[in-house]
Design a protein around this motif. Structure first.
Motif, short mmCIF file in Angstrom:
data_model
loop_
_atom_site.label_atom_id
_atom_site.label_comp_id
_atom_site.label_asym_id
_atom_site.label_seq_id
_atom_site.Cartn_x
_atom_site.Cartn_y
_atom_site.Cartn_z
N PRO A 25 0.78 -1.25 0.08
CA PRO A 25 0.06 0.01 -0.11
C PRO A 25 0.96 1.25 -0.09
N ASN A 26 0.24 2.19 -0.31
CA ASN A 26 0.87 3.67 -0.31
C ASN A 26 1.46 3.73 0.99
N GLY A 27 2.60 4.44 1.17
CA GLY A 27 3.03 4.73 2.47
C GLY A 27 3.89 3.54 3.24
N SER A 28 4.02 2.49 2.48
CA SER A 28 4.55 1.43 3.16
C SER A 28 6.08 1.55 3.18
N PHE A 69 13.24 6.30 -11.30
CA PHE A 69 12.25 7.04 -10.32
C PHE A 69 11.04 7.03 -10.42
N GLN A 70 10.19 7.11 -9.38
CA GLN A 70 8.53 7.19 -9.59
C GLN A 70 8.37 8.37 -10.12
N TYR A 71 9.25 9.42 -9.78
CA TYR A 71 8.94 10.72 -10.15
C TYR A 71 10.24 11.29 -11.00
N ASP A 115 10.72 2.03 -9.53
CA ASP A 115 9.82 2.28 -8.49
C ASP A 115 8.60 2.80 -9.39
N GLU A 116 7.51 2.12 -9.30
CA GLU A 116 6.28 2.52 -9.97
C GLU A 116 6.43 3.05 -11.25
N THR A 117 7.11 2.24 -12.12
CA THR A 117 7.39 2.75 -13.37
C THR A 117 6.15 2.60 -14.38
#
Ligand code: ADP
Ligand code: MG
Ligand code: MG
Length: 249
Positions: free
Chosen positions: A35-38, A84-86, A170-172
């Protein structure tokens, strides 16, 4: 090849990674879902060596060597790559120039000569055709005004050129439409080989339809709480994280 041992990391005194352990074997594609924030992005930043994270205990070993003792550029030289995610924007630097600089920095760090311009151009052309990256995009400043999908393609292009030993994505998949997702996944799959390891971090099962993981780890509250085969990702997609006593943020 990559071994994370009992890693504890905090930011501003707040514990983010709380005893995380994980091993990725050569040739393996390991997925991390959670989940988000894990703490998934925090883990990728700590592996890559981004400053600002306080590692209070634990180790991150690449081929037995503790990466935590090395600055980020040295880790990159050893073949660690983080998508990177961003992705960052660099207004003053053409994408092509950035790619050349990152490739030559890696080569210099290894005591190799810079690539000649024709050889660099040959490699970029070959990889960008395969990844459907428009040559015109390479003349524009890095990531400035690029769509989410274009940014991710550039990252996969950079990864392809750098030919990493261990890559963290990361969340590509975030912000990608189906076509971009397929191209990015093909780029990753083309690099799969018995000596390379991947850590693919994702929030959704969708990416894992295209990049078939060997192992799936579930992360919650800063540690790995379950591990299994690809079927675990499908189960998570159906049931969410409720079986792991965490609520998705
Ligand atoms: P994920 O990628 O799994 O969504 P993150 O690693 O981004 O998780 O964040 C984990 C936790 O750490 C979150 O509670 C987030 O708010 C916190 N966190 C991350 N980066 C920072 C930061 N620079 N300063 C303060 N808290 C942070
Ligand atoms: Mg997140
Ligand atoms: Mg994240």
């Amino acid at each position: 090849m990559l071994e994370v041992k009992d890693l504890h990391v905090s930011i501003h005194g707040k514990t983010i990674l709380d005893g995380l352990s994980l091993a990725v074997k050569p040739g393996e594609v390991a997925a991390i879902m959670g989940p988000n924030g894990s703490g998934k992005s925090t883990l990728s930043y700590v592996i890559a060596g981004k400053p600002g994270y306080e590692v209070t205990s634990g180790e991150v070993l690449l081929d037995g060597e503790n990466l935590l003792d090395l600055p980020a550029d040295e880790r990159a030289r050893k073949g660690v790559f983080l998508a990177f995610q961003y992705p960052i924007e660099i207004p003053g630097v053409a994408t092509m120039t950035f790619l050349k600089a990152s490739l030559n920095a890696q080569r210099r760090g290894r005591g190799e000569a810079d690539l000649t311009t024709p050889e660099f151009m040959r490699r970029v052309r070959e990889a960008s055709q395969r990844l459907k990256v428009d040559q015109e995009m390479l003349r524009r400043p890095l990531n400035v005004g690029f769509s989410g999908g274009e940014k991710k393609r550039i990252e996969i292009l950079q990864m392809t050129l750098l030919n990493p030993r261990f890559a963290v994505l990361d969340e590509t998949d975030s912000g990608l439409d189906i076509d971009a997702l397929r191209i990015v996944s093909e780029g990753v799959n083309a690099l799969r080989d018995p000596t390379r390891g991947f850590l693919v971090i994702t929030h959704y099962q969708r990416l894992l339809d295209h990049i078939k993981p060997d192992v799936v780890h579930v992360m919650a509250k800063g540690r790995i709480v379950a591990s299994g085969g690809p079927e675990l990702a499908l189960e998570l997609e159906k049931n969410g994280y409720r079986d792991y006593a965490v609520e998705a943020a």
